[in-house]
Design an enzyme around this catalytic site. Structure first.
Site, PDB file in Angstrom:
ATOM      1  N   ASP A  81       0.890  -1.126  -0.091  1.00  0.00           N
ATOM      2  CA  ASP A  81       0.562   0.450  -0.811  1.00  0.00           C
ATOM      3  C   ASP A  81       0.143   1.424  -0.118  1.00  0.00           C
ATOM      4  O   ASP A  81       2.423   1.637   0.165  1.00  0.00           O
ATOM      5  CB  ASP A  81      -1.069   0.036   1.366  1.00  0.00           C
ATOM      6  CG  ASP A  81      -0.324   0.149   2.575  1.00  0.00           C
ATOM      7  OD1 ASP A  81       0.959  -0.928   2.590  1.00  0.00           O
ATOM      8  OD2 ASP A  81      -0.202   0.878   3.957  1.00  0.00           O
ATOM      9  N   GLU A 176       0.014  -0.775   5.983  1.00  0.00           N
ATOM     10  CA  GLU A 176       0.902  -0.925   6.528  1.00  0.00           C
ATOM     11  C   GLU A 176       1.552   0.777   6.980  1.00  0.00           C
ATOM     12  O   GLU A 176       1.338   1.169   8.514  1.00  0.00           O
ATOM     13  CB  GLU A 176       2.651  -0.786   6.143  1.00  0.00           C
ATOM     14  CG  GLU A 176       3.799  -0.690   7.382  1.00  0.00           C
ATOM     15  CD  GLU A 176       4.571   0.097   6.726  1.00  0.00           C
ATOM     16  OE1 GLU A 176       5.937   0.924   7.813  1.00  0.00           O
ATOM     17  OE2 GLU A 176       3.981   1.476   5.943  1.00  0.00           O
TER      18      GLU A 176
END
Length: 410
Positions: A81, A176
């Site tokens: 991400d 994350e």
């Protein structure tokens, strides 16, 4: 064989931005678009167990090719991400080849300029190939540089069987950037003894220490009444919240701290005159320092409330993560082997502390000691984000050499 640059340019064009306000896991389904591609590419390399689970994690194993049977199982981890701070849609990466040190003006927004002296470590890149976005998006080097480097290292090992190594586990995580990257990881299924996140900055750096982190939520219950008849009755929760914020010591704010200094940082305020909620993040490199700052914030809250005798406040502390050095100091060989891998490649390794956290922080306390090695990403979470091709190539070499060293020492 695909170069690390080819992979990186492909990956950054896939929008994988996470969403801190989402209640799903992963927080955005589009993260799986990249994860599915990674699984497909790993299978093409001959990694037979590569798969994407229902939570958006990619697991894969590079089997050992060594006759030794006692080699620790090593994991390399990166997150797919990108930050919610700047859009990651329609990224148009630009490769500035053989950069001569002149200002890099990003074409889609000429106010976005990479300049030596303004951006850390940029002066070390003259003659290298610099990759940026076009000025209106982030690049996504955080952490698609790490993803590309791990993938390139896996392909290199698969095509160079003369390099002996033990079993290697690959883990690509979602979310994350919103603090949920390890929330549903299955370490038993992963089956690794030690790990490395590939999510750091300058070449040659290894980070084995992070902040310890807590969140604090203060819920203020004021006294609401009609403002026209409020004399000696109204106790406005918003004003109470404002006084708490005004009383925070400036010396303990992020903008006034550096190195191993911790801070108290308000991140959100919401409410009406009857009820207001303040959210804080508290950071320090020691747990005692963390508790001292929480006690100070509680004292400030109590002092303010003394002037509002009919109002109350709830003070809730939530543990977020802890300094991974507590775990890594028990397993010095993990960082030692990474340093040796860098030295063999002519680097001067630099040990750093992170004024933040990584997936490695949580993984370490979950049972997988896991420092963070460089990926070459810089100016992350901004439209000026950049990475150099040569730094990514060096990261690939370090990953390969770490695998080799663990096998040699077994």
């Amino acid at each position: 064989m695909s170069s690390v640059l080819d992979r990186f340019l492909q990956y950054v064009k896939i929008d994988t931005q996470s969403d801190p306000d989402s209640e799903t896991f992963p927080s955005t389904s589009k993260q799986k678009d990249l994860s599915k591609l990674l699984v497909s590419q790993l299978l093409e390399m001959g990694i037979q167990d590569a798969h994407l689970d229902e939570h958006g994690y990619v697991y894969a194993t590079v089997p050992s090719n060594s006759e030794k049977t006692d080699i620790p199982v090593i994991c390399f981890c990166s997150h797919v991400d990108t930050s919610p701070d700047v859009t990651g849609a329609n990224v148009k990466p630009i490769v500035h080849k053989n950069w001569n040190g002149a200002d890099i003006i990003l074409p889609d927004d000429p106010t976005q300029v990479l300049q030596i002296g303004e951006l850390h470590d940029l002066d070390q890149q003259i003659g290298n190939d610099i990759v940026t976005a076009s000025g209106t998006t982030l690049l996504g080097a955080d952490n698609k540089a790490g993803v590309a480097e791990i993938m390139a290292a896996v392909e290199f090992l698969q095509t160079h069987p003369e390099i002996k190594h033990g079993p290697i586990k690959i883990l690509f995580t979602p979310d994350e950037e919103v603090g949920r990257g390890t929330e549903k990881v299955d370490l038993e299924k992963l089956g690794a003894d030690f790990g490395y996140t590939v999510d750091g900055e300058a070449v040659g750096t290894l980070e084995d220490e992070t902040f310890s982190a807590d969140g604090v939520k203060i819920t203020i219950h004021g006294v609401s009444t009609h403002p026209g008849y409020a004399l000696d009755k109204l106790e406005n929760a918003l004003k109470i919240a404002g006084q708490i914020l005004a009383a925070l010591p400036k010396a303990l704010s992020p903008e006034a701290t550096k190195d191993k200094e911790g801070f108290i940082h308000p991140v959100q305020m919401e409410g009406i005159q009857e009820k207001a909620v303040l959210s804080f993040i508290i950071r320090d490199f020691t747990e005692s320092g963390l508790h001292e700052k929480e006690a100070l914030l509680k004292e400030i809250t109590d002092d303010v409330l003394r002037h509002f005798p009919n109002s109350t406040a709830e003070f809730k502390v939530t543990e977020q993560y802890r300094n991974m050095k507590e775990v890594l100091d028990l397993h010095p060989e993990v960082t030692e082997n990474a340093f040796l891998a860098m030295k063999r490649l002519g680097m001067n390794p630099v040990q750093r502390s992170i004024r933040g956290g990584t997936d490695g922080s949580r993984l370490s306390f979950m049972g997988l000691p896991c420092p963070n090695i460089f990926a070459g990403e810089h100016a992350f979470h901004s439209r000026l984000e950049w990475v150099s091709v040569q730094d990514m190539e060096k990261a690939v070499e370090v990953i390969v050499n770490i695998c080799r060293i663990w096998e040699e020492k077994a």
